[in-house]
Design a protein around this motif. Structure first.
Motif, short mmCIF file in Angstrom:
data_model
loop_
_atom_site.label_atom_id
_atom_site.label_comp_id
_atom_site.label_asym_id
_atom_site.label_seq_id
_atom_site.Cartn_x
_atom_site.Cartn_y
_atom_site.Cartn_z
N THR A 296 0.61 -1.58 -0.23
CA THR A 296 0.20 0.11 -0.44
C THR A 296 1.45 1.37 0.01
O THR A 296 2.08 0.76 0.63
CB THR A 296 -0.95 0.07 1.43
OG1 THR A 296 -0.48 0.18 2.40
CG2 THR A 296 -1.79 -1.23 1.15
N PRO A 297 0.67 2.47 -0.99
CA PRO A 297 1.56 3.70 -0.76
C PRO A 297 0.98 4.60 1.06
O PRO A 297 -0.23 4.19 1.40
CB PRO A 297 0.71 4.36 -1.86
CG PRO A 297 -0.90 3.39 -2.41
CD PRO A 297 -0.97 2.17 -2.06
N VAL A 298 2.29 5.38 0.45
CA VAL A 298 2.00 5.92 2.45
C VAL A 298 1.23 7.72 1.45
O VAL A 298 0.29 8.13 1.77
CB VAL A 298 3.50 6.11 2.76
CG1 VAL A 298 2.75 6.72 4.05
CG2 VAL A 298 3.86 4.47 3.25
N ALA A 299 1.61 8.02 1.13
CA ALA A 299 2.57 9.62 0.87
C ALA A 299 2.08 9.66 -1.64
O ALA A 299 1.10 10.40 -1.61
CB ALA A 299 3.11 10.50 1.22
N GLY A 300 1.47 8.29 -1.80
CA GLY A 300 1.27 7.87 -3.12
C GLY A 300 3.03 7.44 -4.18
O GLY A 300 3.65 8.45 -4.05
N ASN A 301 2.45 6.39 -4.53
CA ASN A 301 3.40 6.09 -5.65
C ASN A 301 4.89 5.99 -4.94
O ASN A 301 5.96 5.99 -5.64
CB ASN A 301 4.27 7.23 -6.77
CG ASN A 301 2.55 7.66 -7.46
OD1 ASN A 301 2.20 6.14 -8.59
ND2 ASN A 301 2.39 8.61 -7.86
N ASP A 302 5.58 5.57 -3.71
CA ASP A 302 5.73 4.68 -2.72
C ASP A 302 5.91 3.56 -2.35
O ASP A 302 6.46 3.59 -1.18
CB ASP A 302 6.17 6.06 -1.61
CG ASP A 302 5.20 6.12 -1.37
OD1 ASP A 302 3.95 5.93 -1.43
OD2 ASP A 302 5.35 6.84 0.32
N GLU A 303 5.08 2.86 -3.00
CA GLU A 303 4.30 1.21 -2.24
C GLU A 303 5.45 0.68 -2.52
O GLU A 303 6.08 -0.36 -1.74
CB GLU A 303 2.85 1.03 -2.95
CG GLU A 303 3.26 0.64 -3.56
CD GLU A 303 2.50 1.60 -4.97
OE1 GLU A 303 1.67 0.64 -5.86
OE2 GLU A 303 2.56 2.77 -4.22
N PHE A 304 6.05 1.12 -3.34
CA PHE A 304 7.81 -0.31 -3.27
C PHE A 304 8.42 0.92 -3.83
O PHE A 304 8.96 1.05 -4.70
CB PHE A 304 7.25 -1.25 -4.99
CG PHE A 304 7.86 -2.37 -5.52
CD1 PHE A 304 8.50 -2.84 -5.06
CD2 PHE A 304 8.86 -2.24 -6.39
CE1 PHE A 304 9.68 -4.17 -4.97
CE2 PHE A 304 9.52 -2.62 -7.31
CZ PHE A 304 9.89 -4.00 -6.16
N LEU A 305 10.51 0.57 -3.80
CA LEU A 305 11.50 1.05 -4.01
C LEU A 305 12.12 -0.13 -4.56
O LEU A 305 12.20 -1.46 -4.40
CB LEU A 305 11.94 1.19 -2.91
CG LEU A 305 13.09 2.23 -3.45
CD1 LEU A 305 12.57 3.26 -4.23
CD2 LEU A 305 13.94 2.88 -1.91
#
Length: 309
Positions: A296-305
């Motif tokens: 799930t994203p936290v701030a948006g577009n950050d659910e995976f790195l």
């Protein structure tokens, strides 16, 4: 009559500057080394005329909305040099992943929701070349002990020209050999727990839609829901209680790394993973848990790195 052989195939992929305009990939600069490749040169819909006639028989169809797909696996390995993009990076960019290069340090990929890139693809089957334009896609990852970890990419593109063309000469030095998944090369933790793990899968979950309109045709990336799973040894609840975490809807960190040598390290990170309903299974008479994962994203577009270093 010249015979053609399945073994003699070549794949080229290059990012496009303008969507749908052929970027003209070459064997010297844009070769793609893949395994378990499947190429569909003609996917789409079939429209029947359904004419009312005084006799039976097939009336034929009209092919509409035709596009092509290319799927195949790429080994999970770095470029050999920290801060240099891996040879498969262009495929990540075609799958709505932003590439950020920090010279001499690392290359990072994170999902995006706008301004998605596209690629031109050439698939040559022993002298017959197919071109896909404006291709976009999705990917999955499979990591299992005693095996080579691989991404599986599926690209969908608009049809370009089909022609007789000599097989290109490929330069493939940019593809480095992957190391196997094992205790020496690989680490994994979920919600802070690093127990025995039998397998990890990730699915970026891109929804790719061929869009054929009047005045416009494109392959669109319209949604993303990243999921995965981990098969972990079923330890005592006093060590970790996956059932309680699942029922509570807890969010936690996932951290995985494959490779230990600089230039061939690939890291996977999720900062807010929810665990679905755990299931029991067994491997070699030992109990395990299959844990569904939702990134799930936290701030948006950050659910995976994804970090290559």
């Amino acid at each position: 009559m010249a015979k053609r052989y399945w073994r003699n195939r070549a794949i080229l992929v290059k990012s496009e500057t303008i969507y749908g305009e052929d970027s003209i990939p070459t064997g010297a600069a844009n070769a793609m080394v893949m395994t378990d490749v499947d190429f569909d040169p003609s996917a789409g819909q079939e429209v029947s005329r359904d004419l009312v006639l005084p006799y039976m028989g097939h009336q034929g169809v009209t092919l509409v909305g035709t596009y092509g797909t290319l799927s195949g696996e790429v080994e999970v390995a770095g470029s050999g040099t920290p801060g240099t993009a891996p040879a498969w990076g262009v495929l990540m960019r075609a799958c709505a992943m932003r590439e950020v290069i920090t010279a001499a340090t690392d290359v990072q990929y994170n999902p995006i929701s706008k301004a998605q890139e596209s690629v031109s693809v050439r698939w040559n089957g022993d002298g017959v070349q197919h071109i896909l334009l404006g291709a976009r896609g999705t990917w999955t990852l499979n990591m299992a002990p005693l095996a080579i970890p691989r991404f599986r990419f599926v690209l969908t593109g608009l049809l370009g020209v089909v022609s007789d063309a000599a097989l290109p000469t490929l330069t493939t030095a940019a593809f480095k050999k992957a190391v196997p998944v094992n205790k020496a090369n690989t680490t994994f933790s979920l919600h802070g727990y690093a127990g025995g793990t039998e397998g990890i899968t990730f699915d970026i979950g891109n929804q790719i839609e061929p869009d054929f309109l009047i005045n416009e045709e494109a392959i669109e990336h319209v949604d993303r829901m990243m999921t995965g799973s981990a098969i972990m040894r079923a330890d005592a609840l006093s060590s970790v209680n996956w059932f309680a975490k699942s029922e509570a809807g807890d969010l936690g960190i996932l951290a995985a790394q494959h490779g230990k040598q600089g230039g061939n390290i690939v890291k996977f990170g999720m900062q807010a993973v929810q665990i679905g309903r755990p299931k029991y299974g067994e491997t070699r008479k030992r109990i395990n848990n299959t844990l569904p994962l939702m990134a799930t994203p936290v701030a948006g577009n950050d659910e995976f790195l994804l970090t290559v270093m």
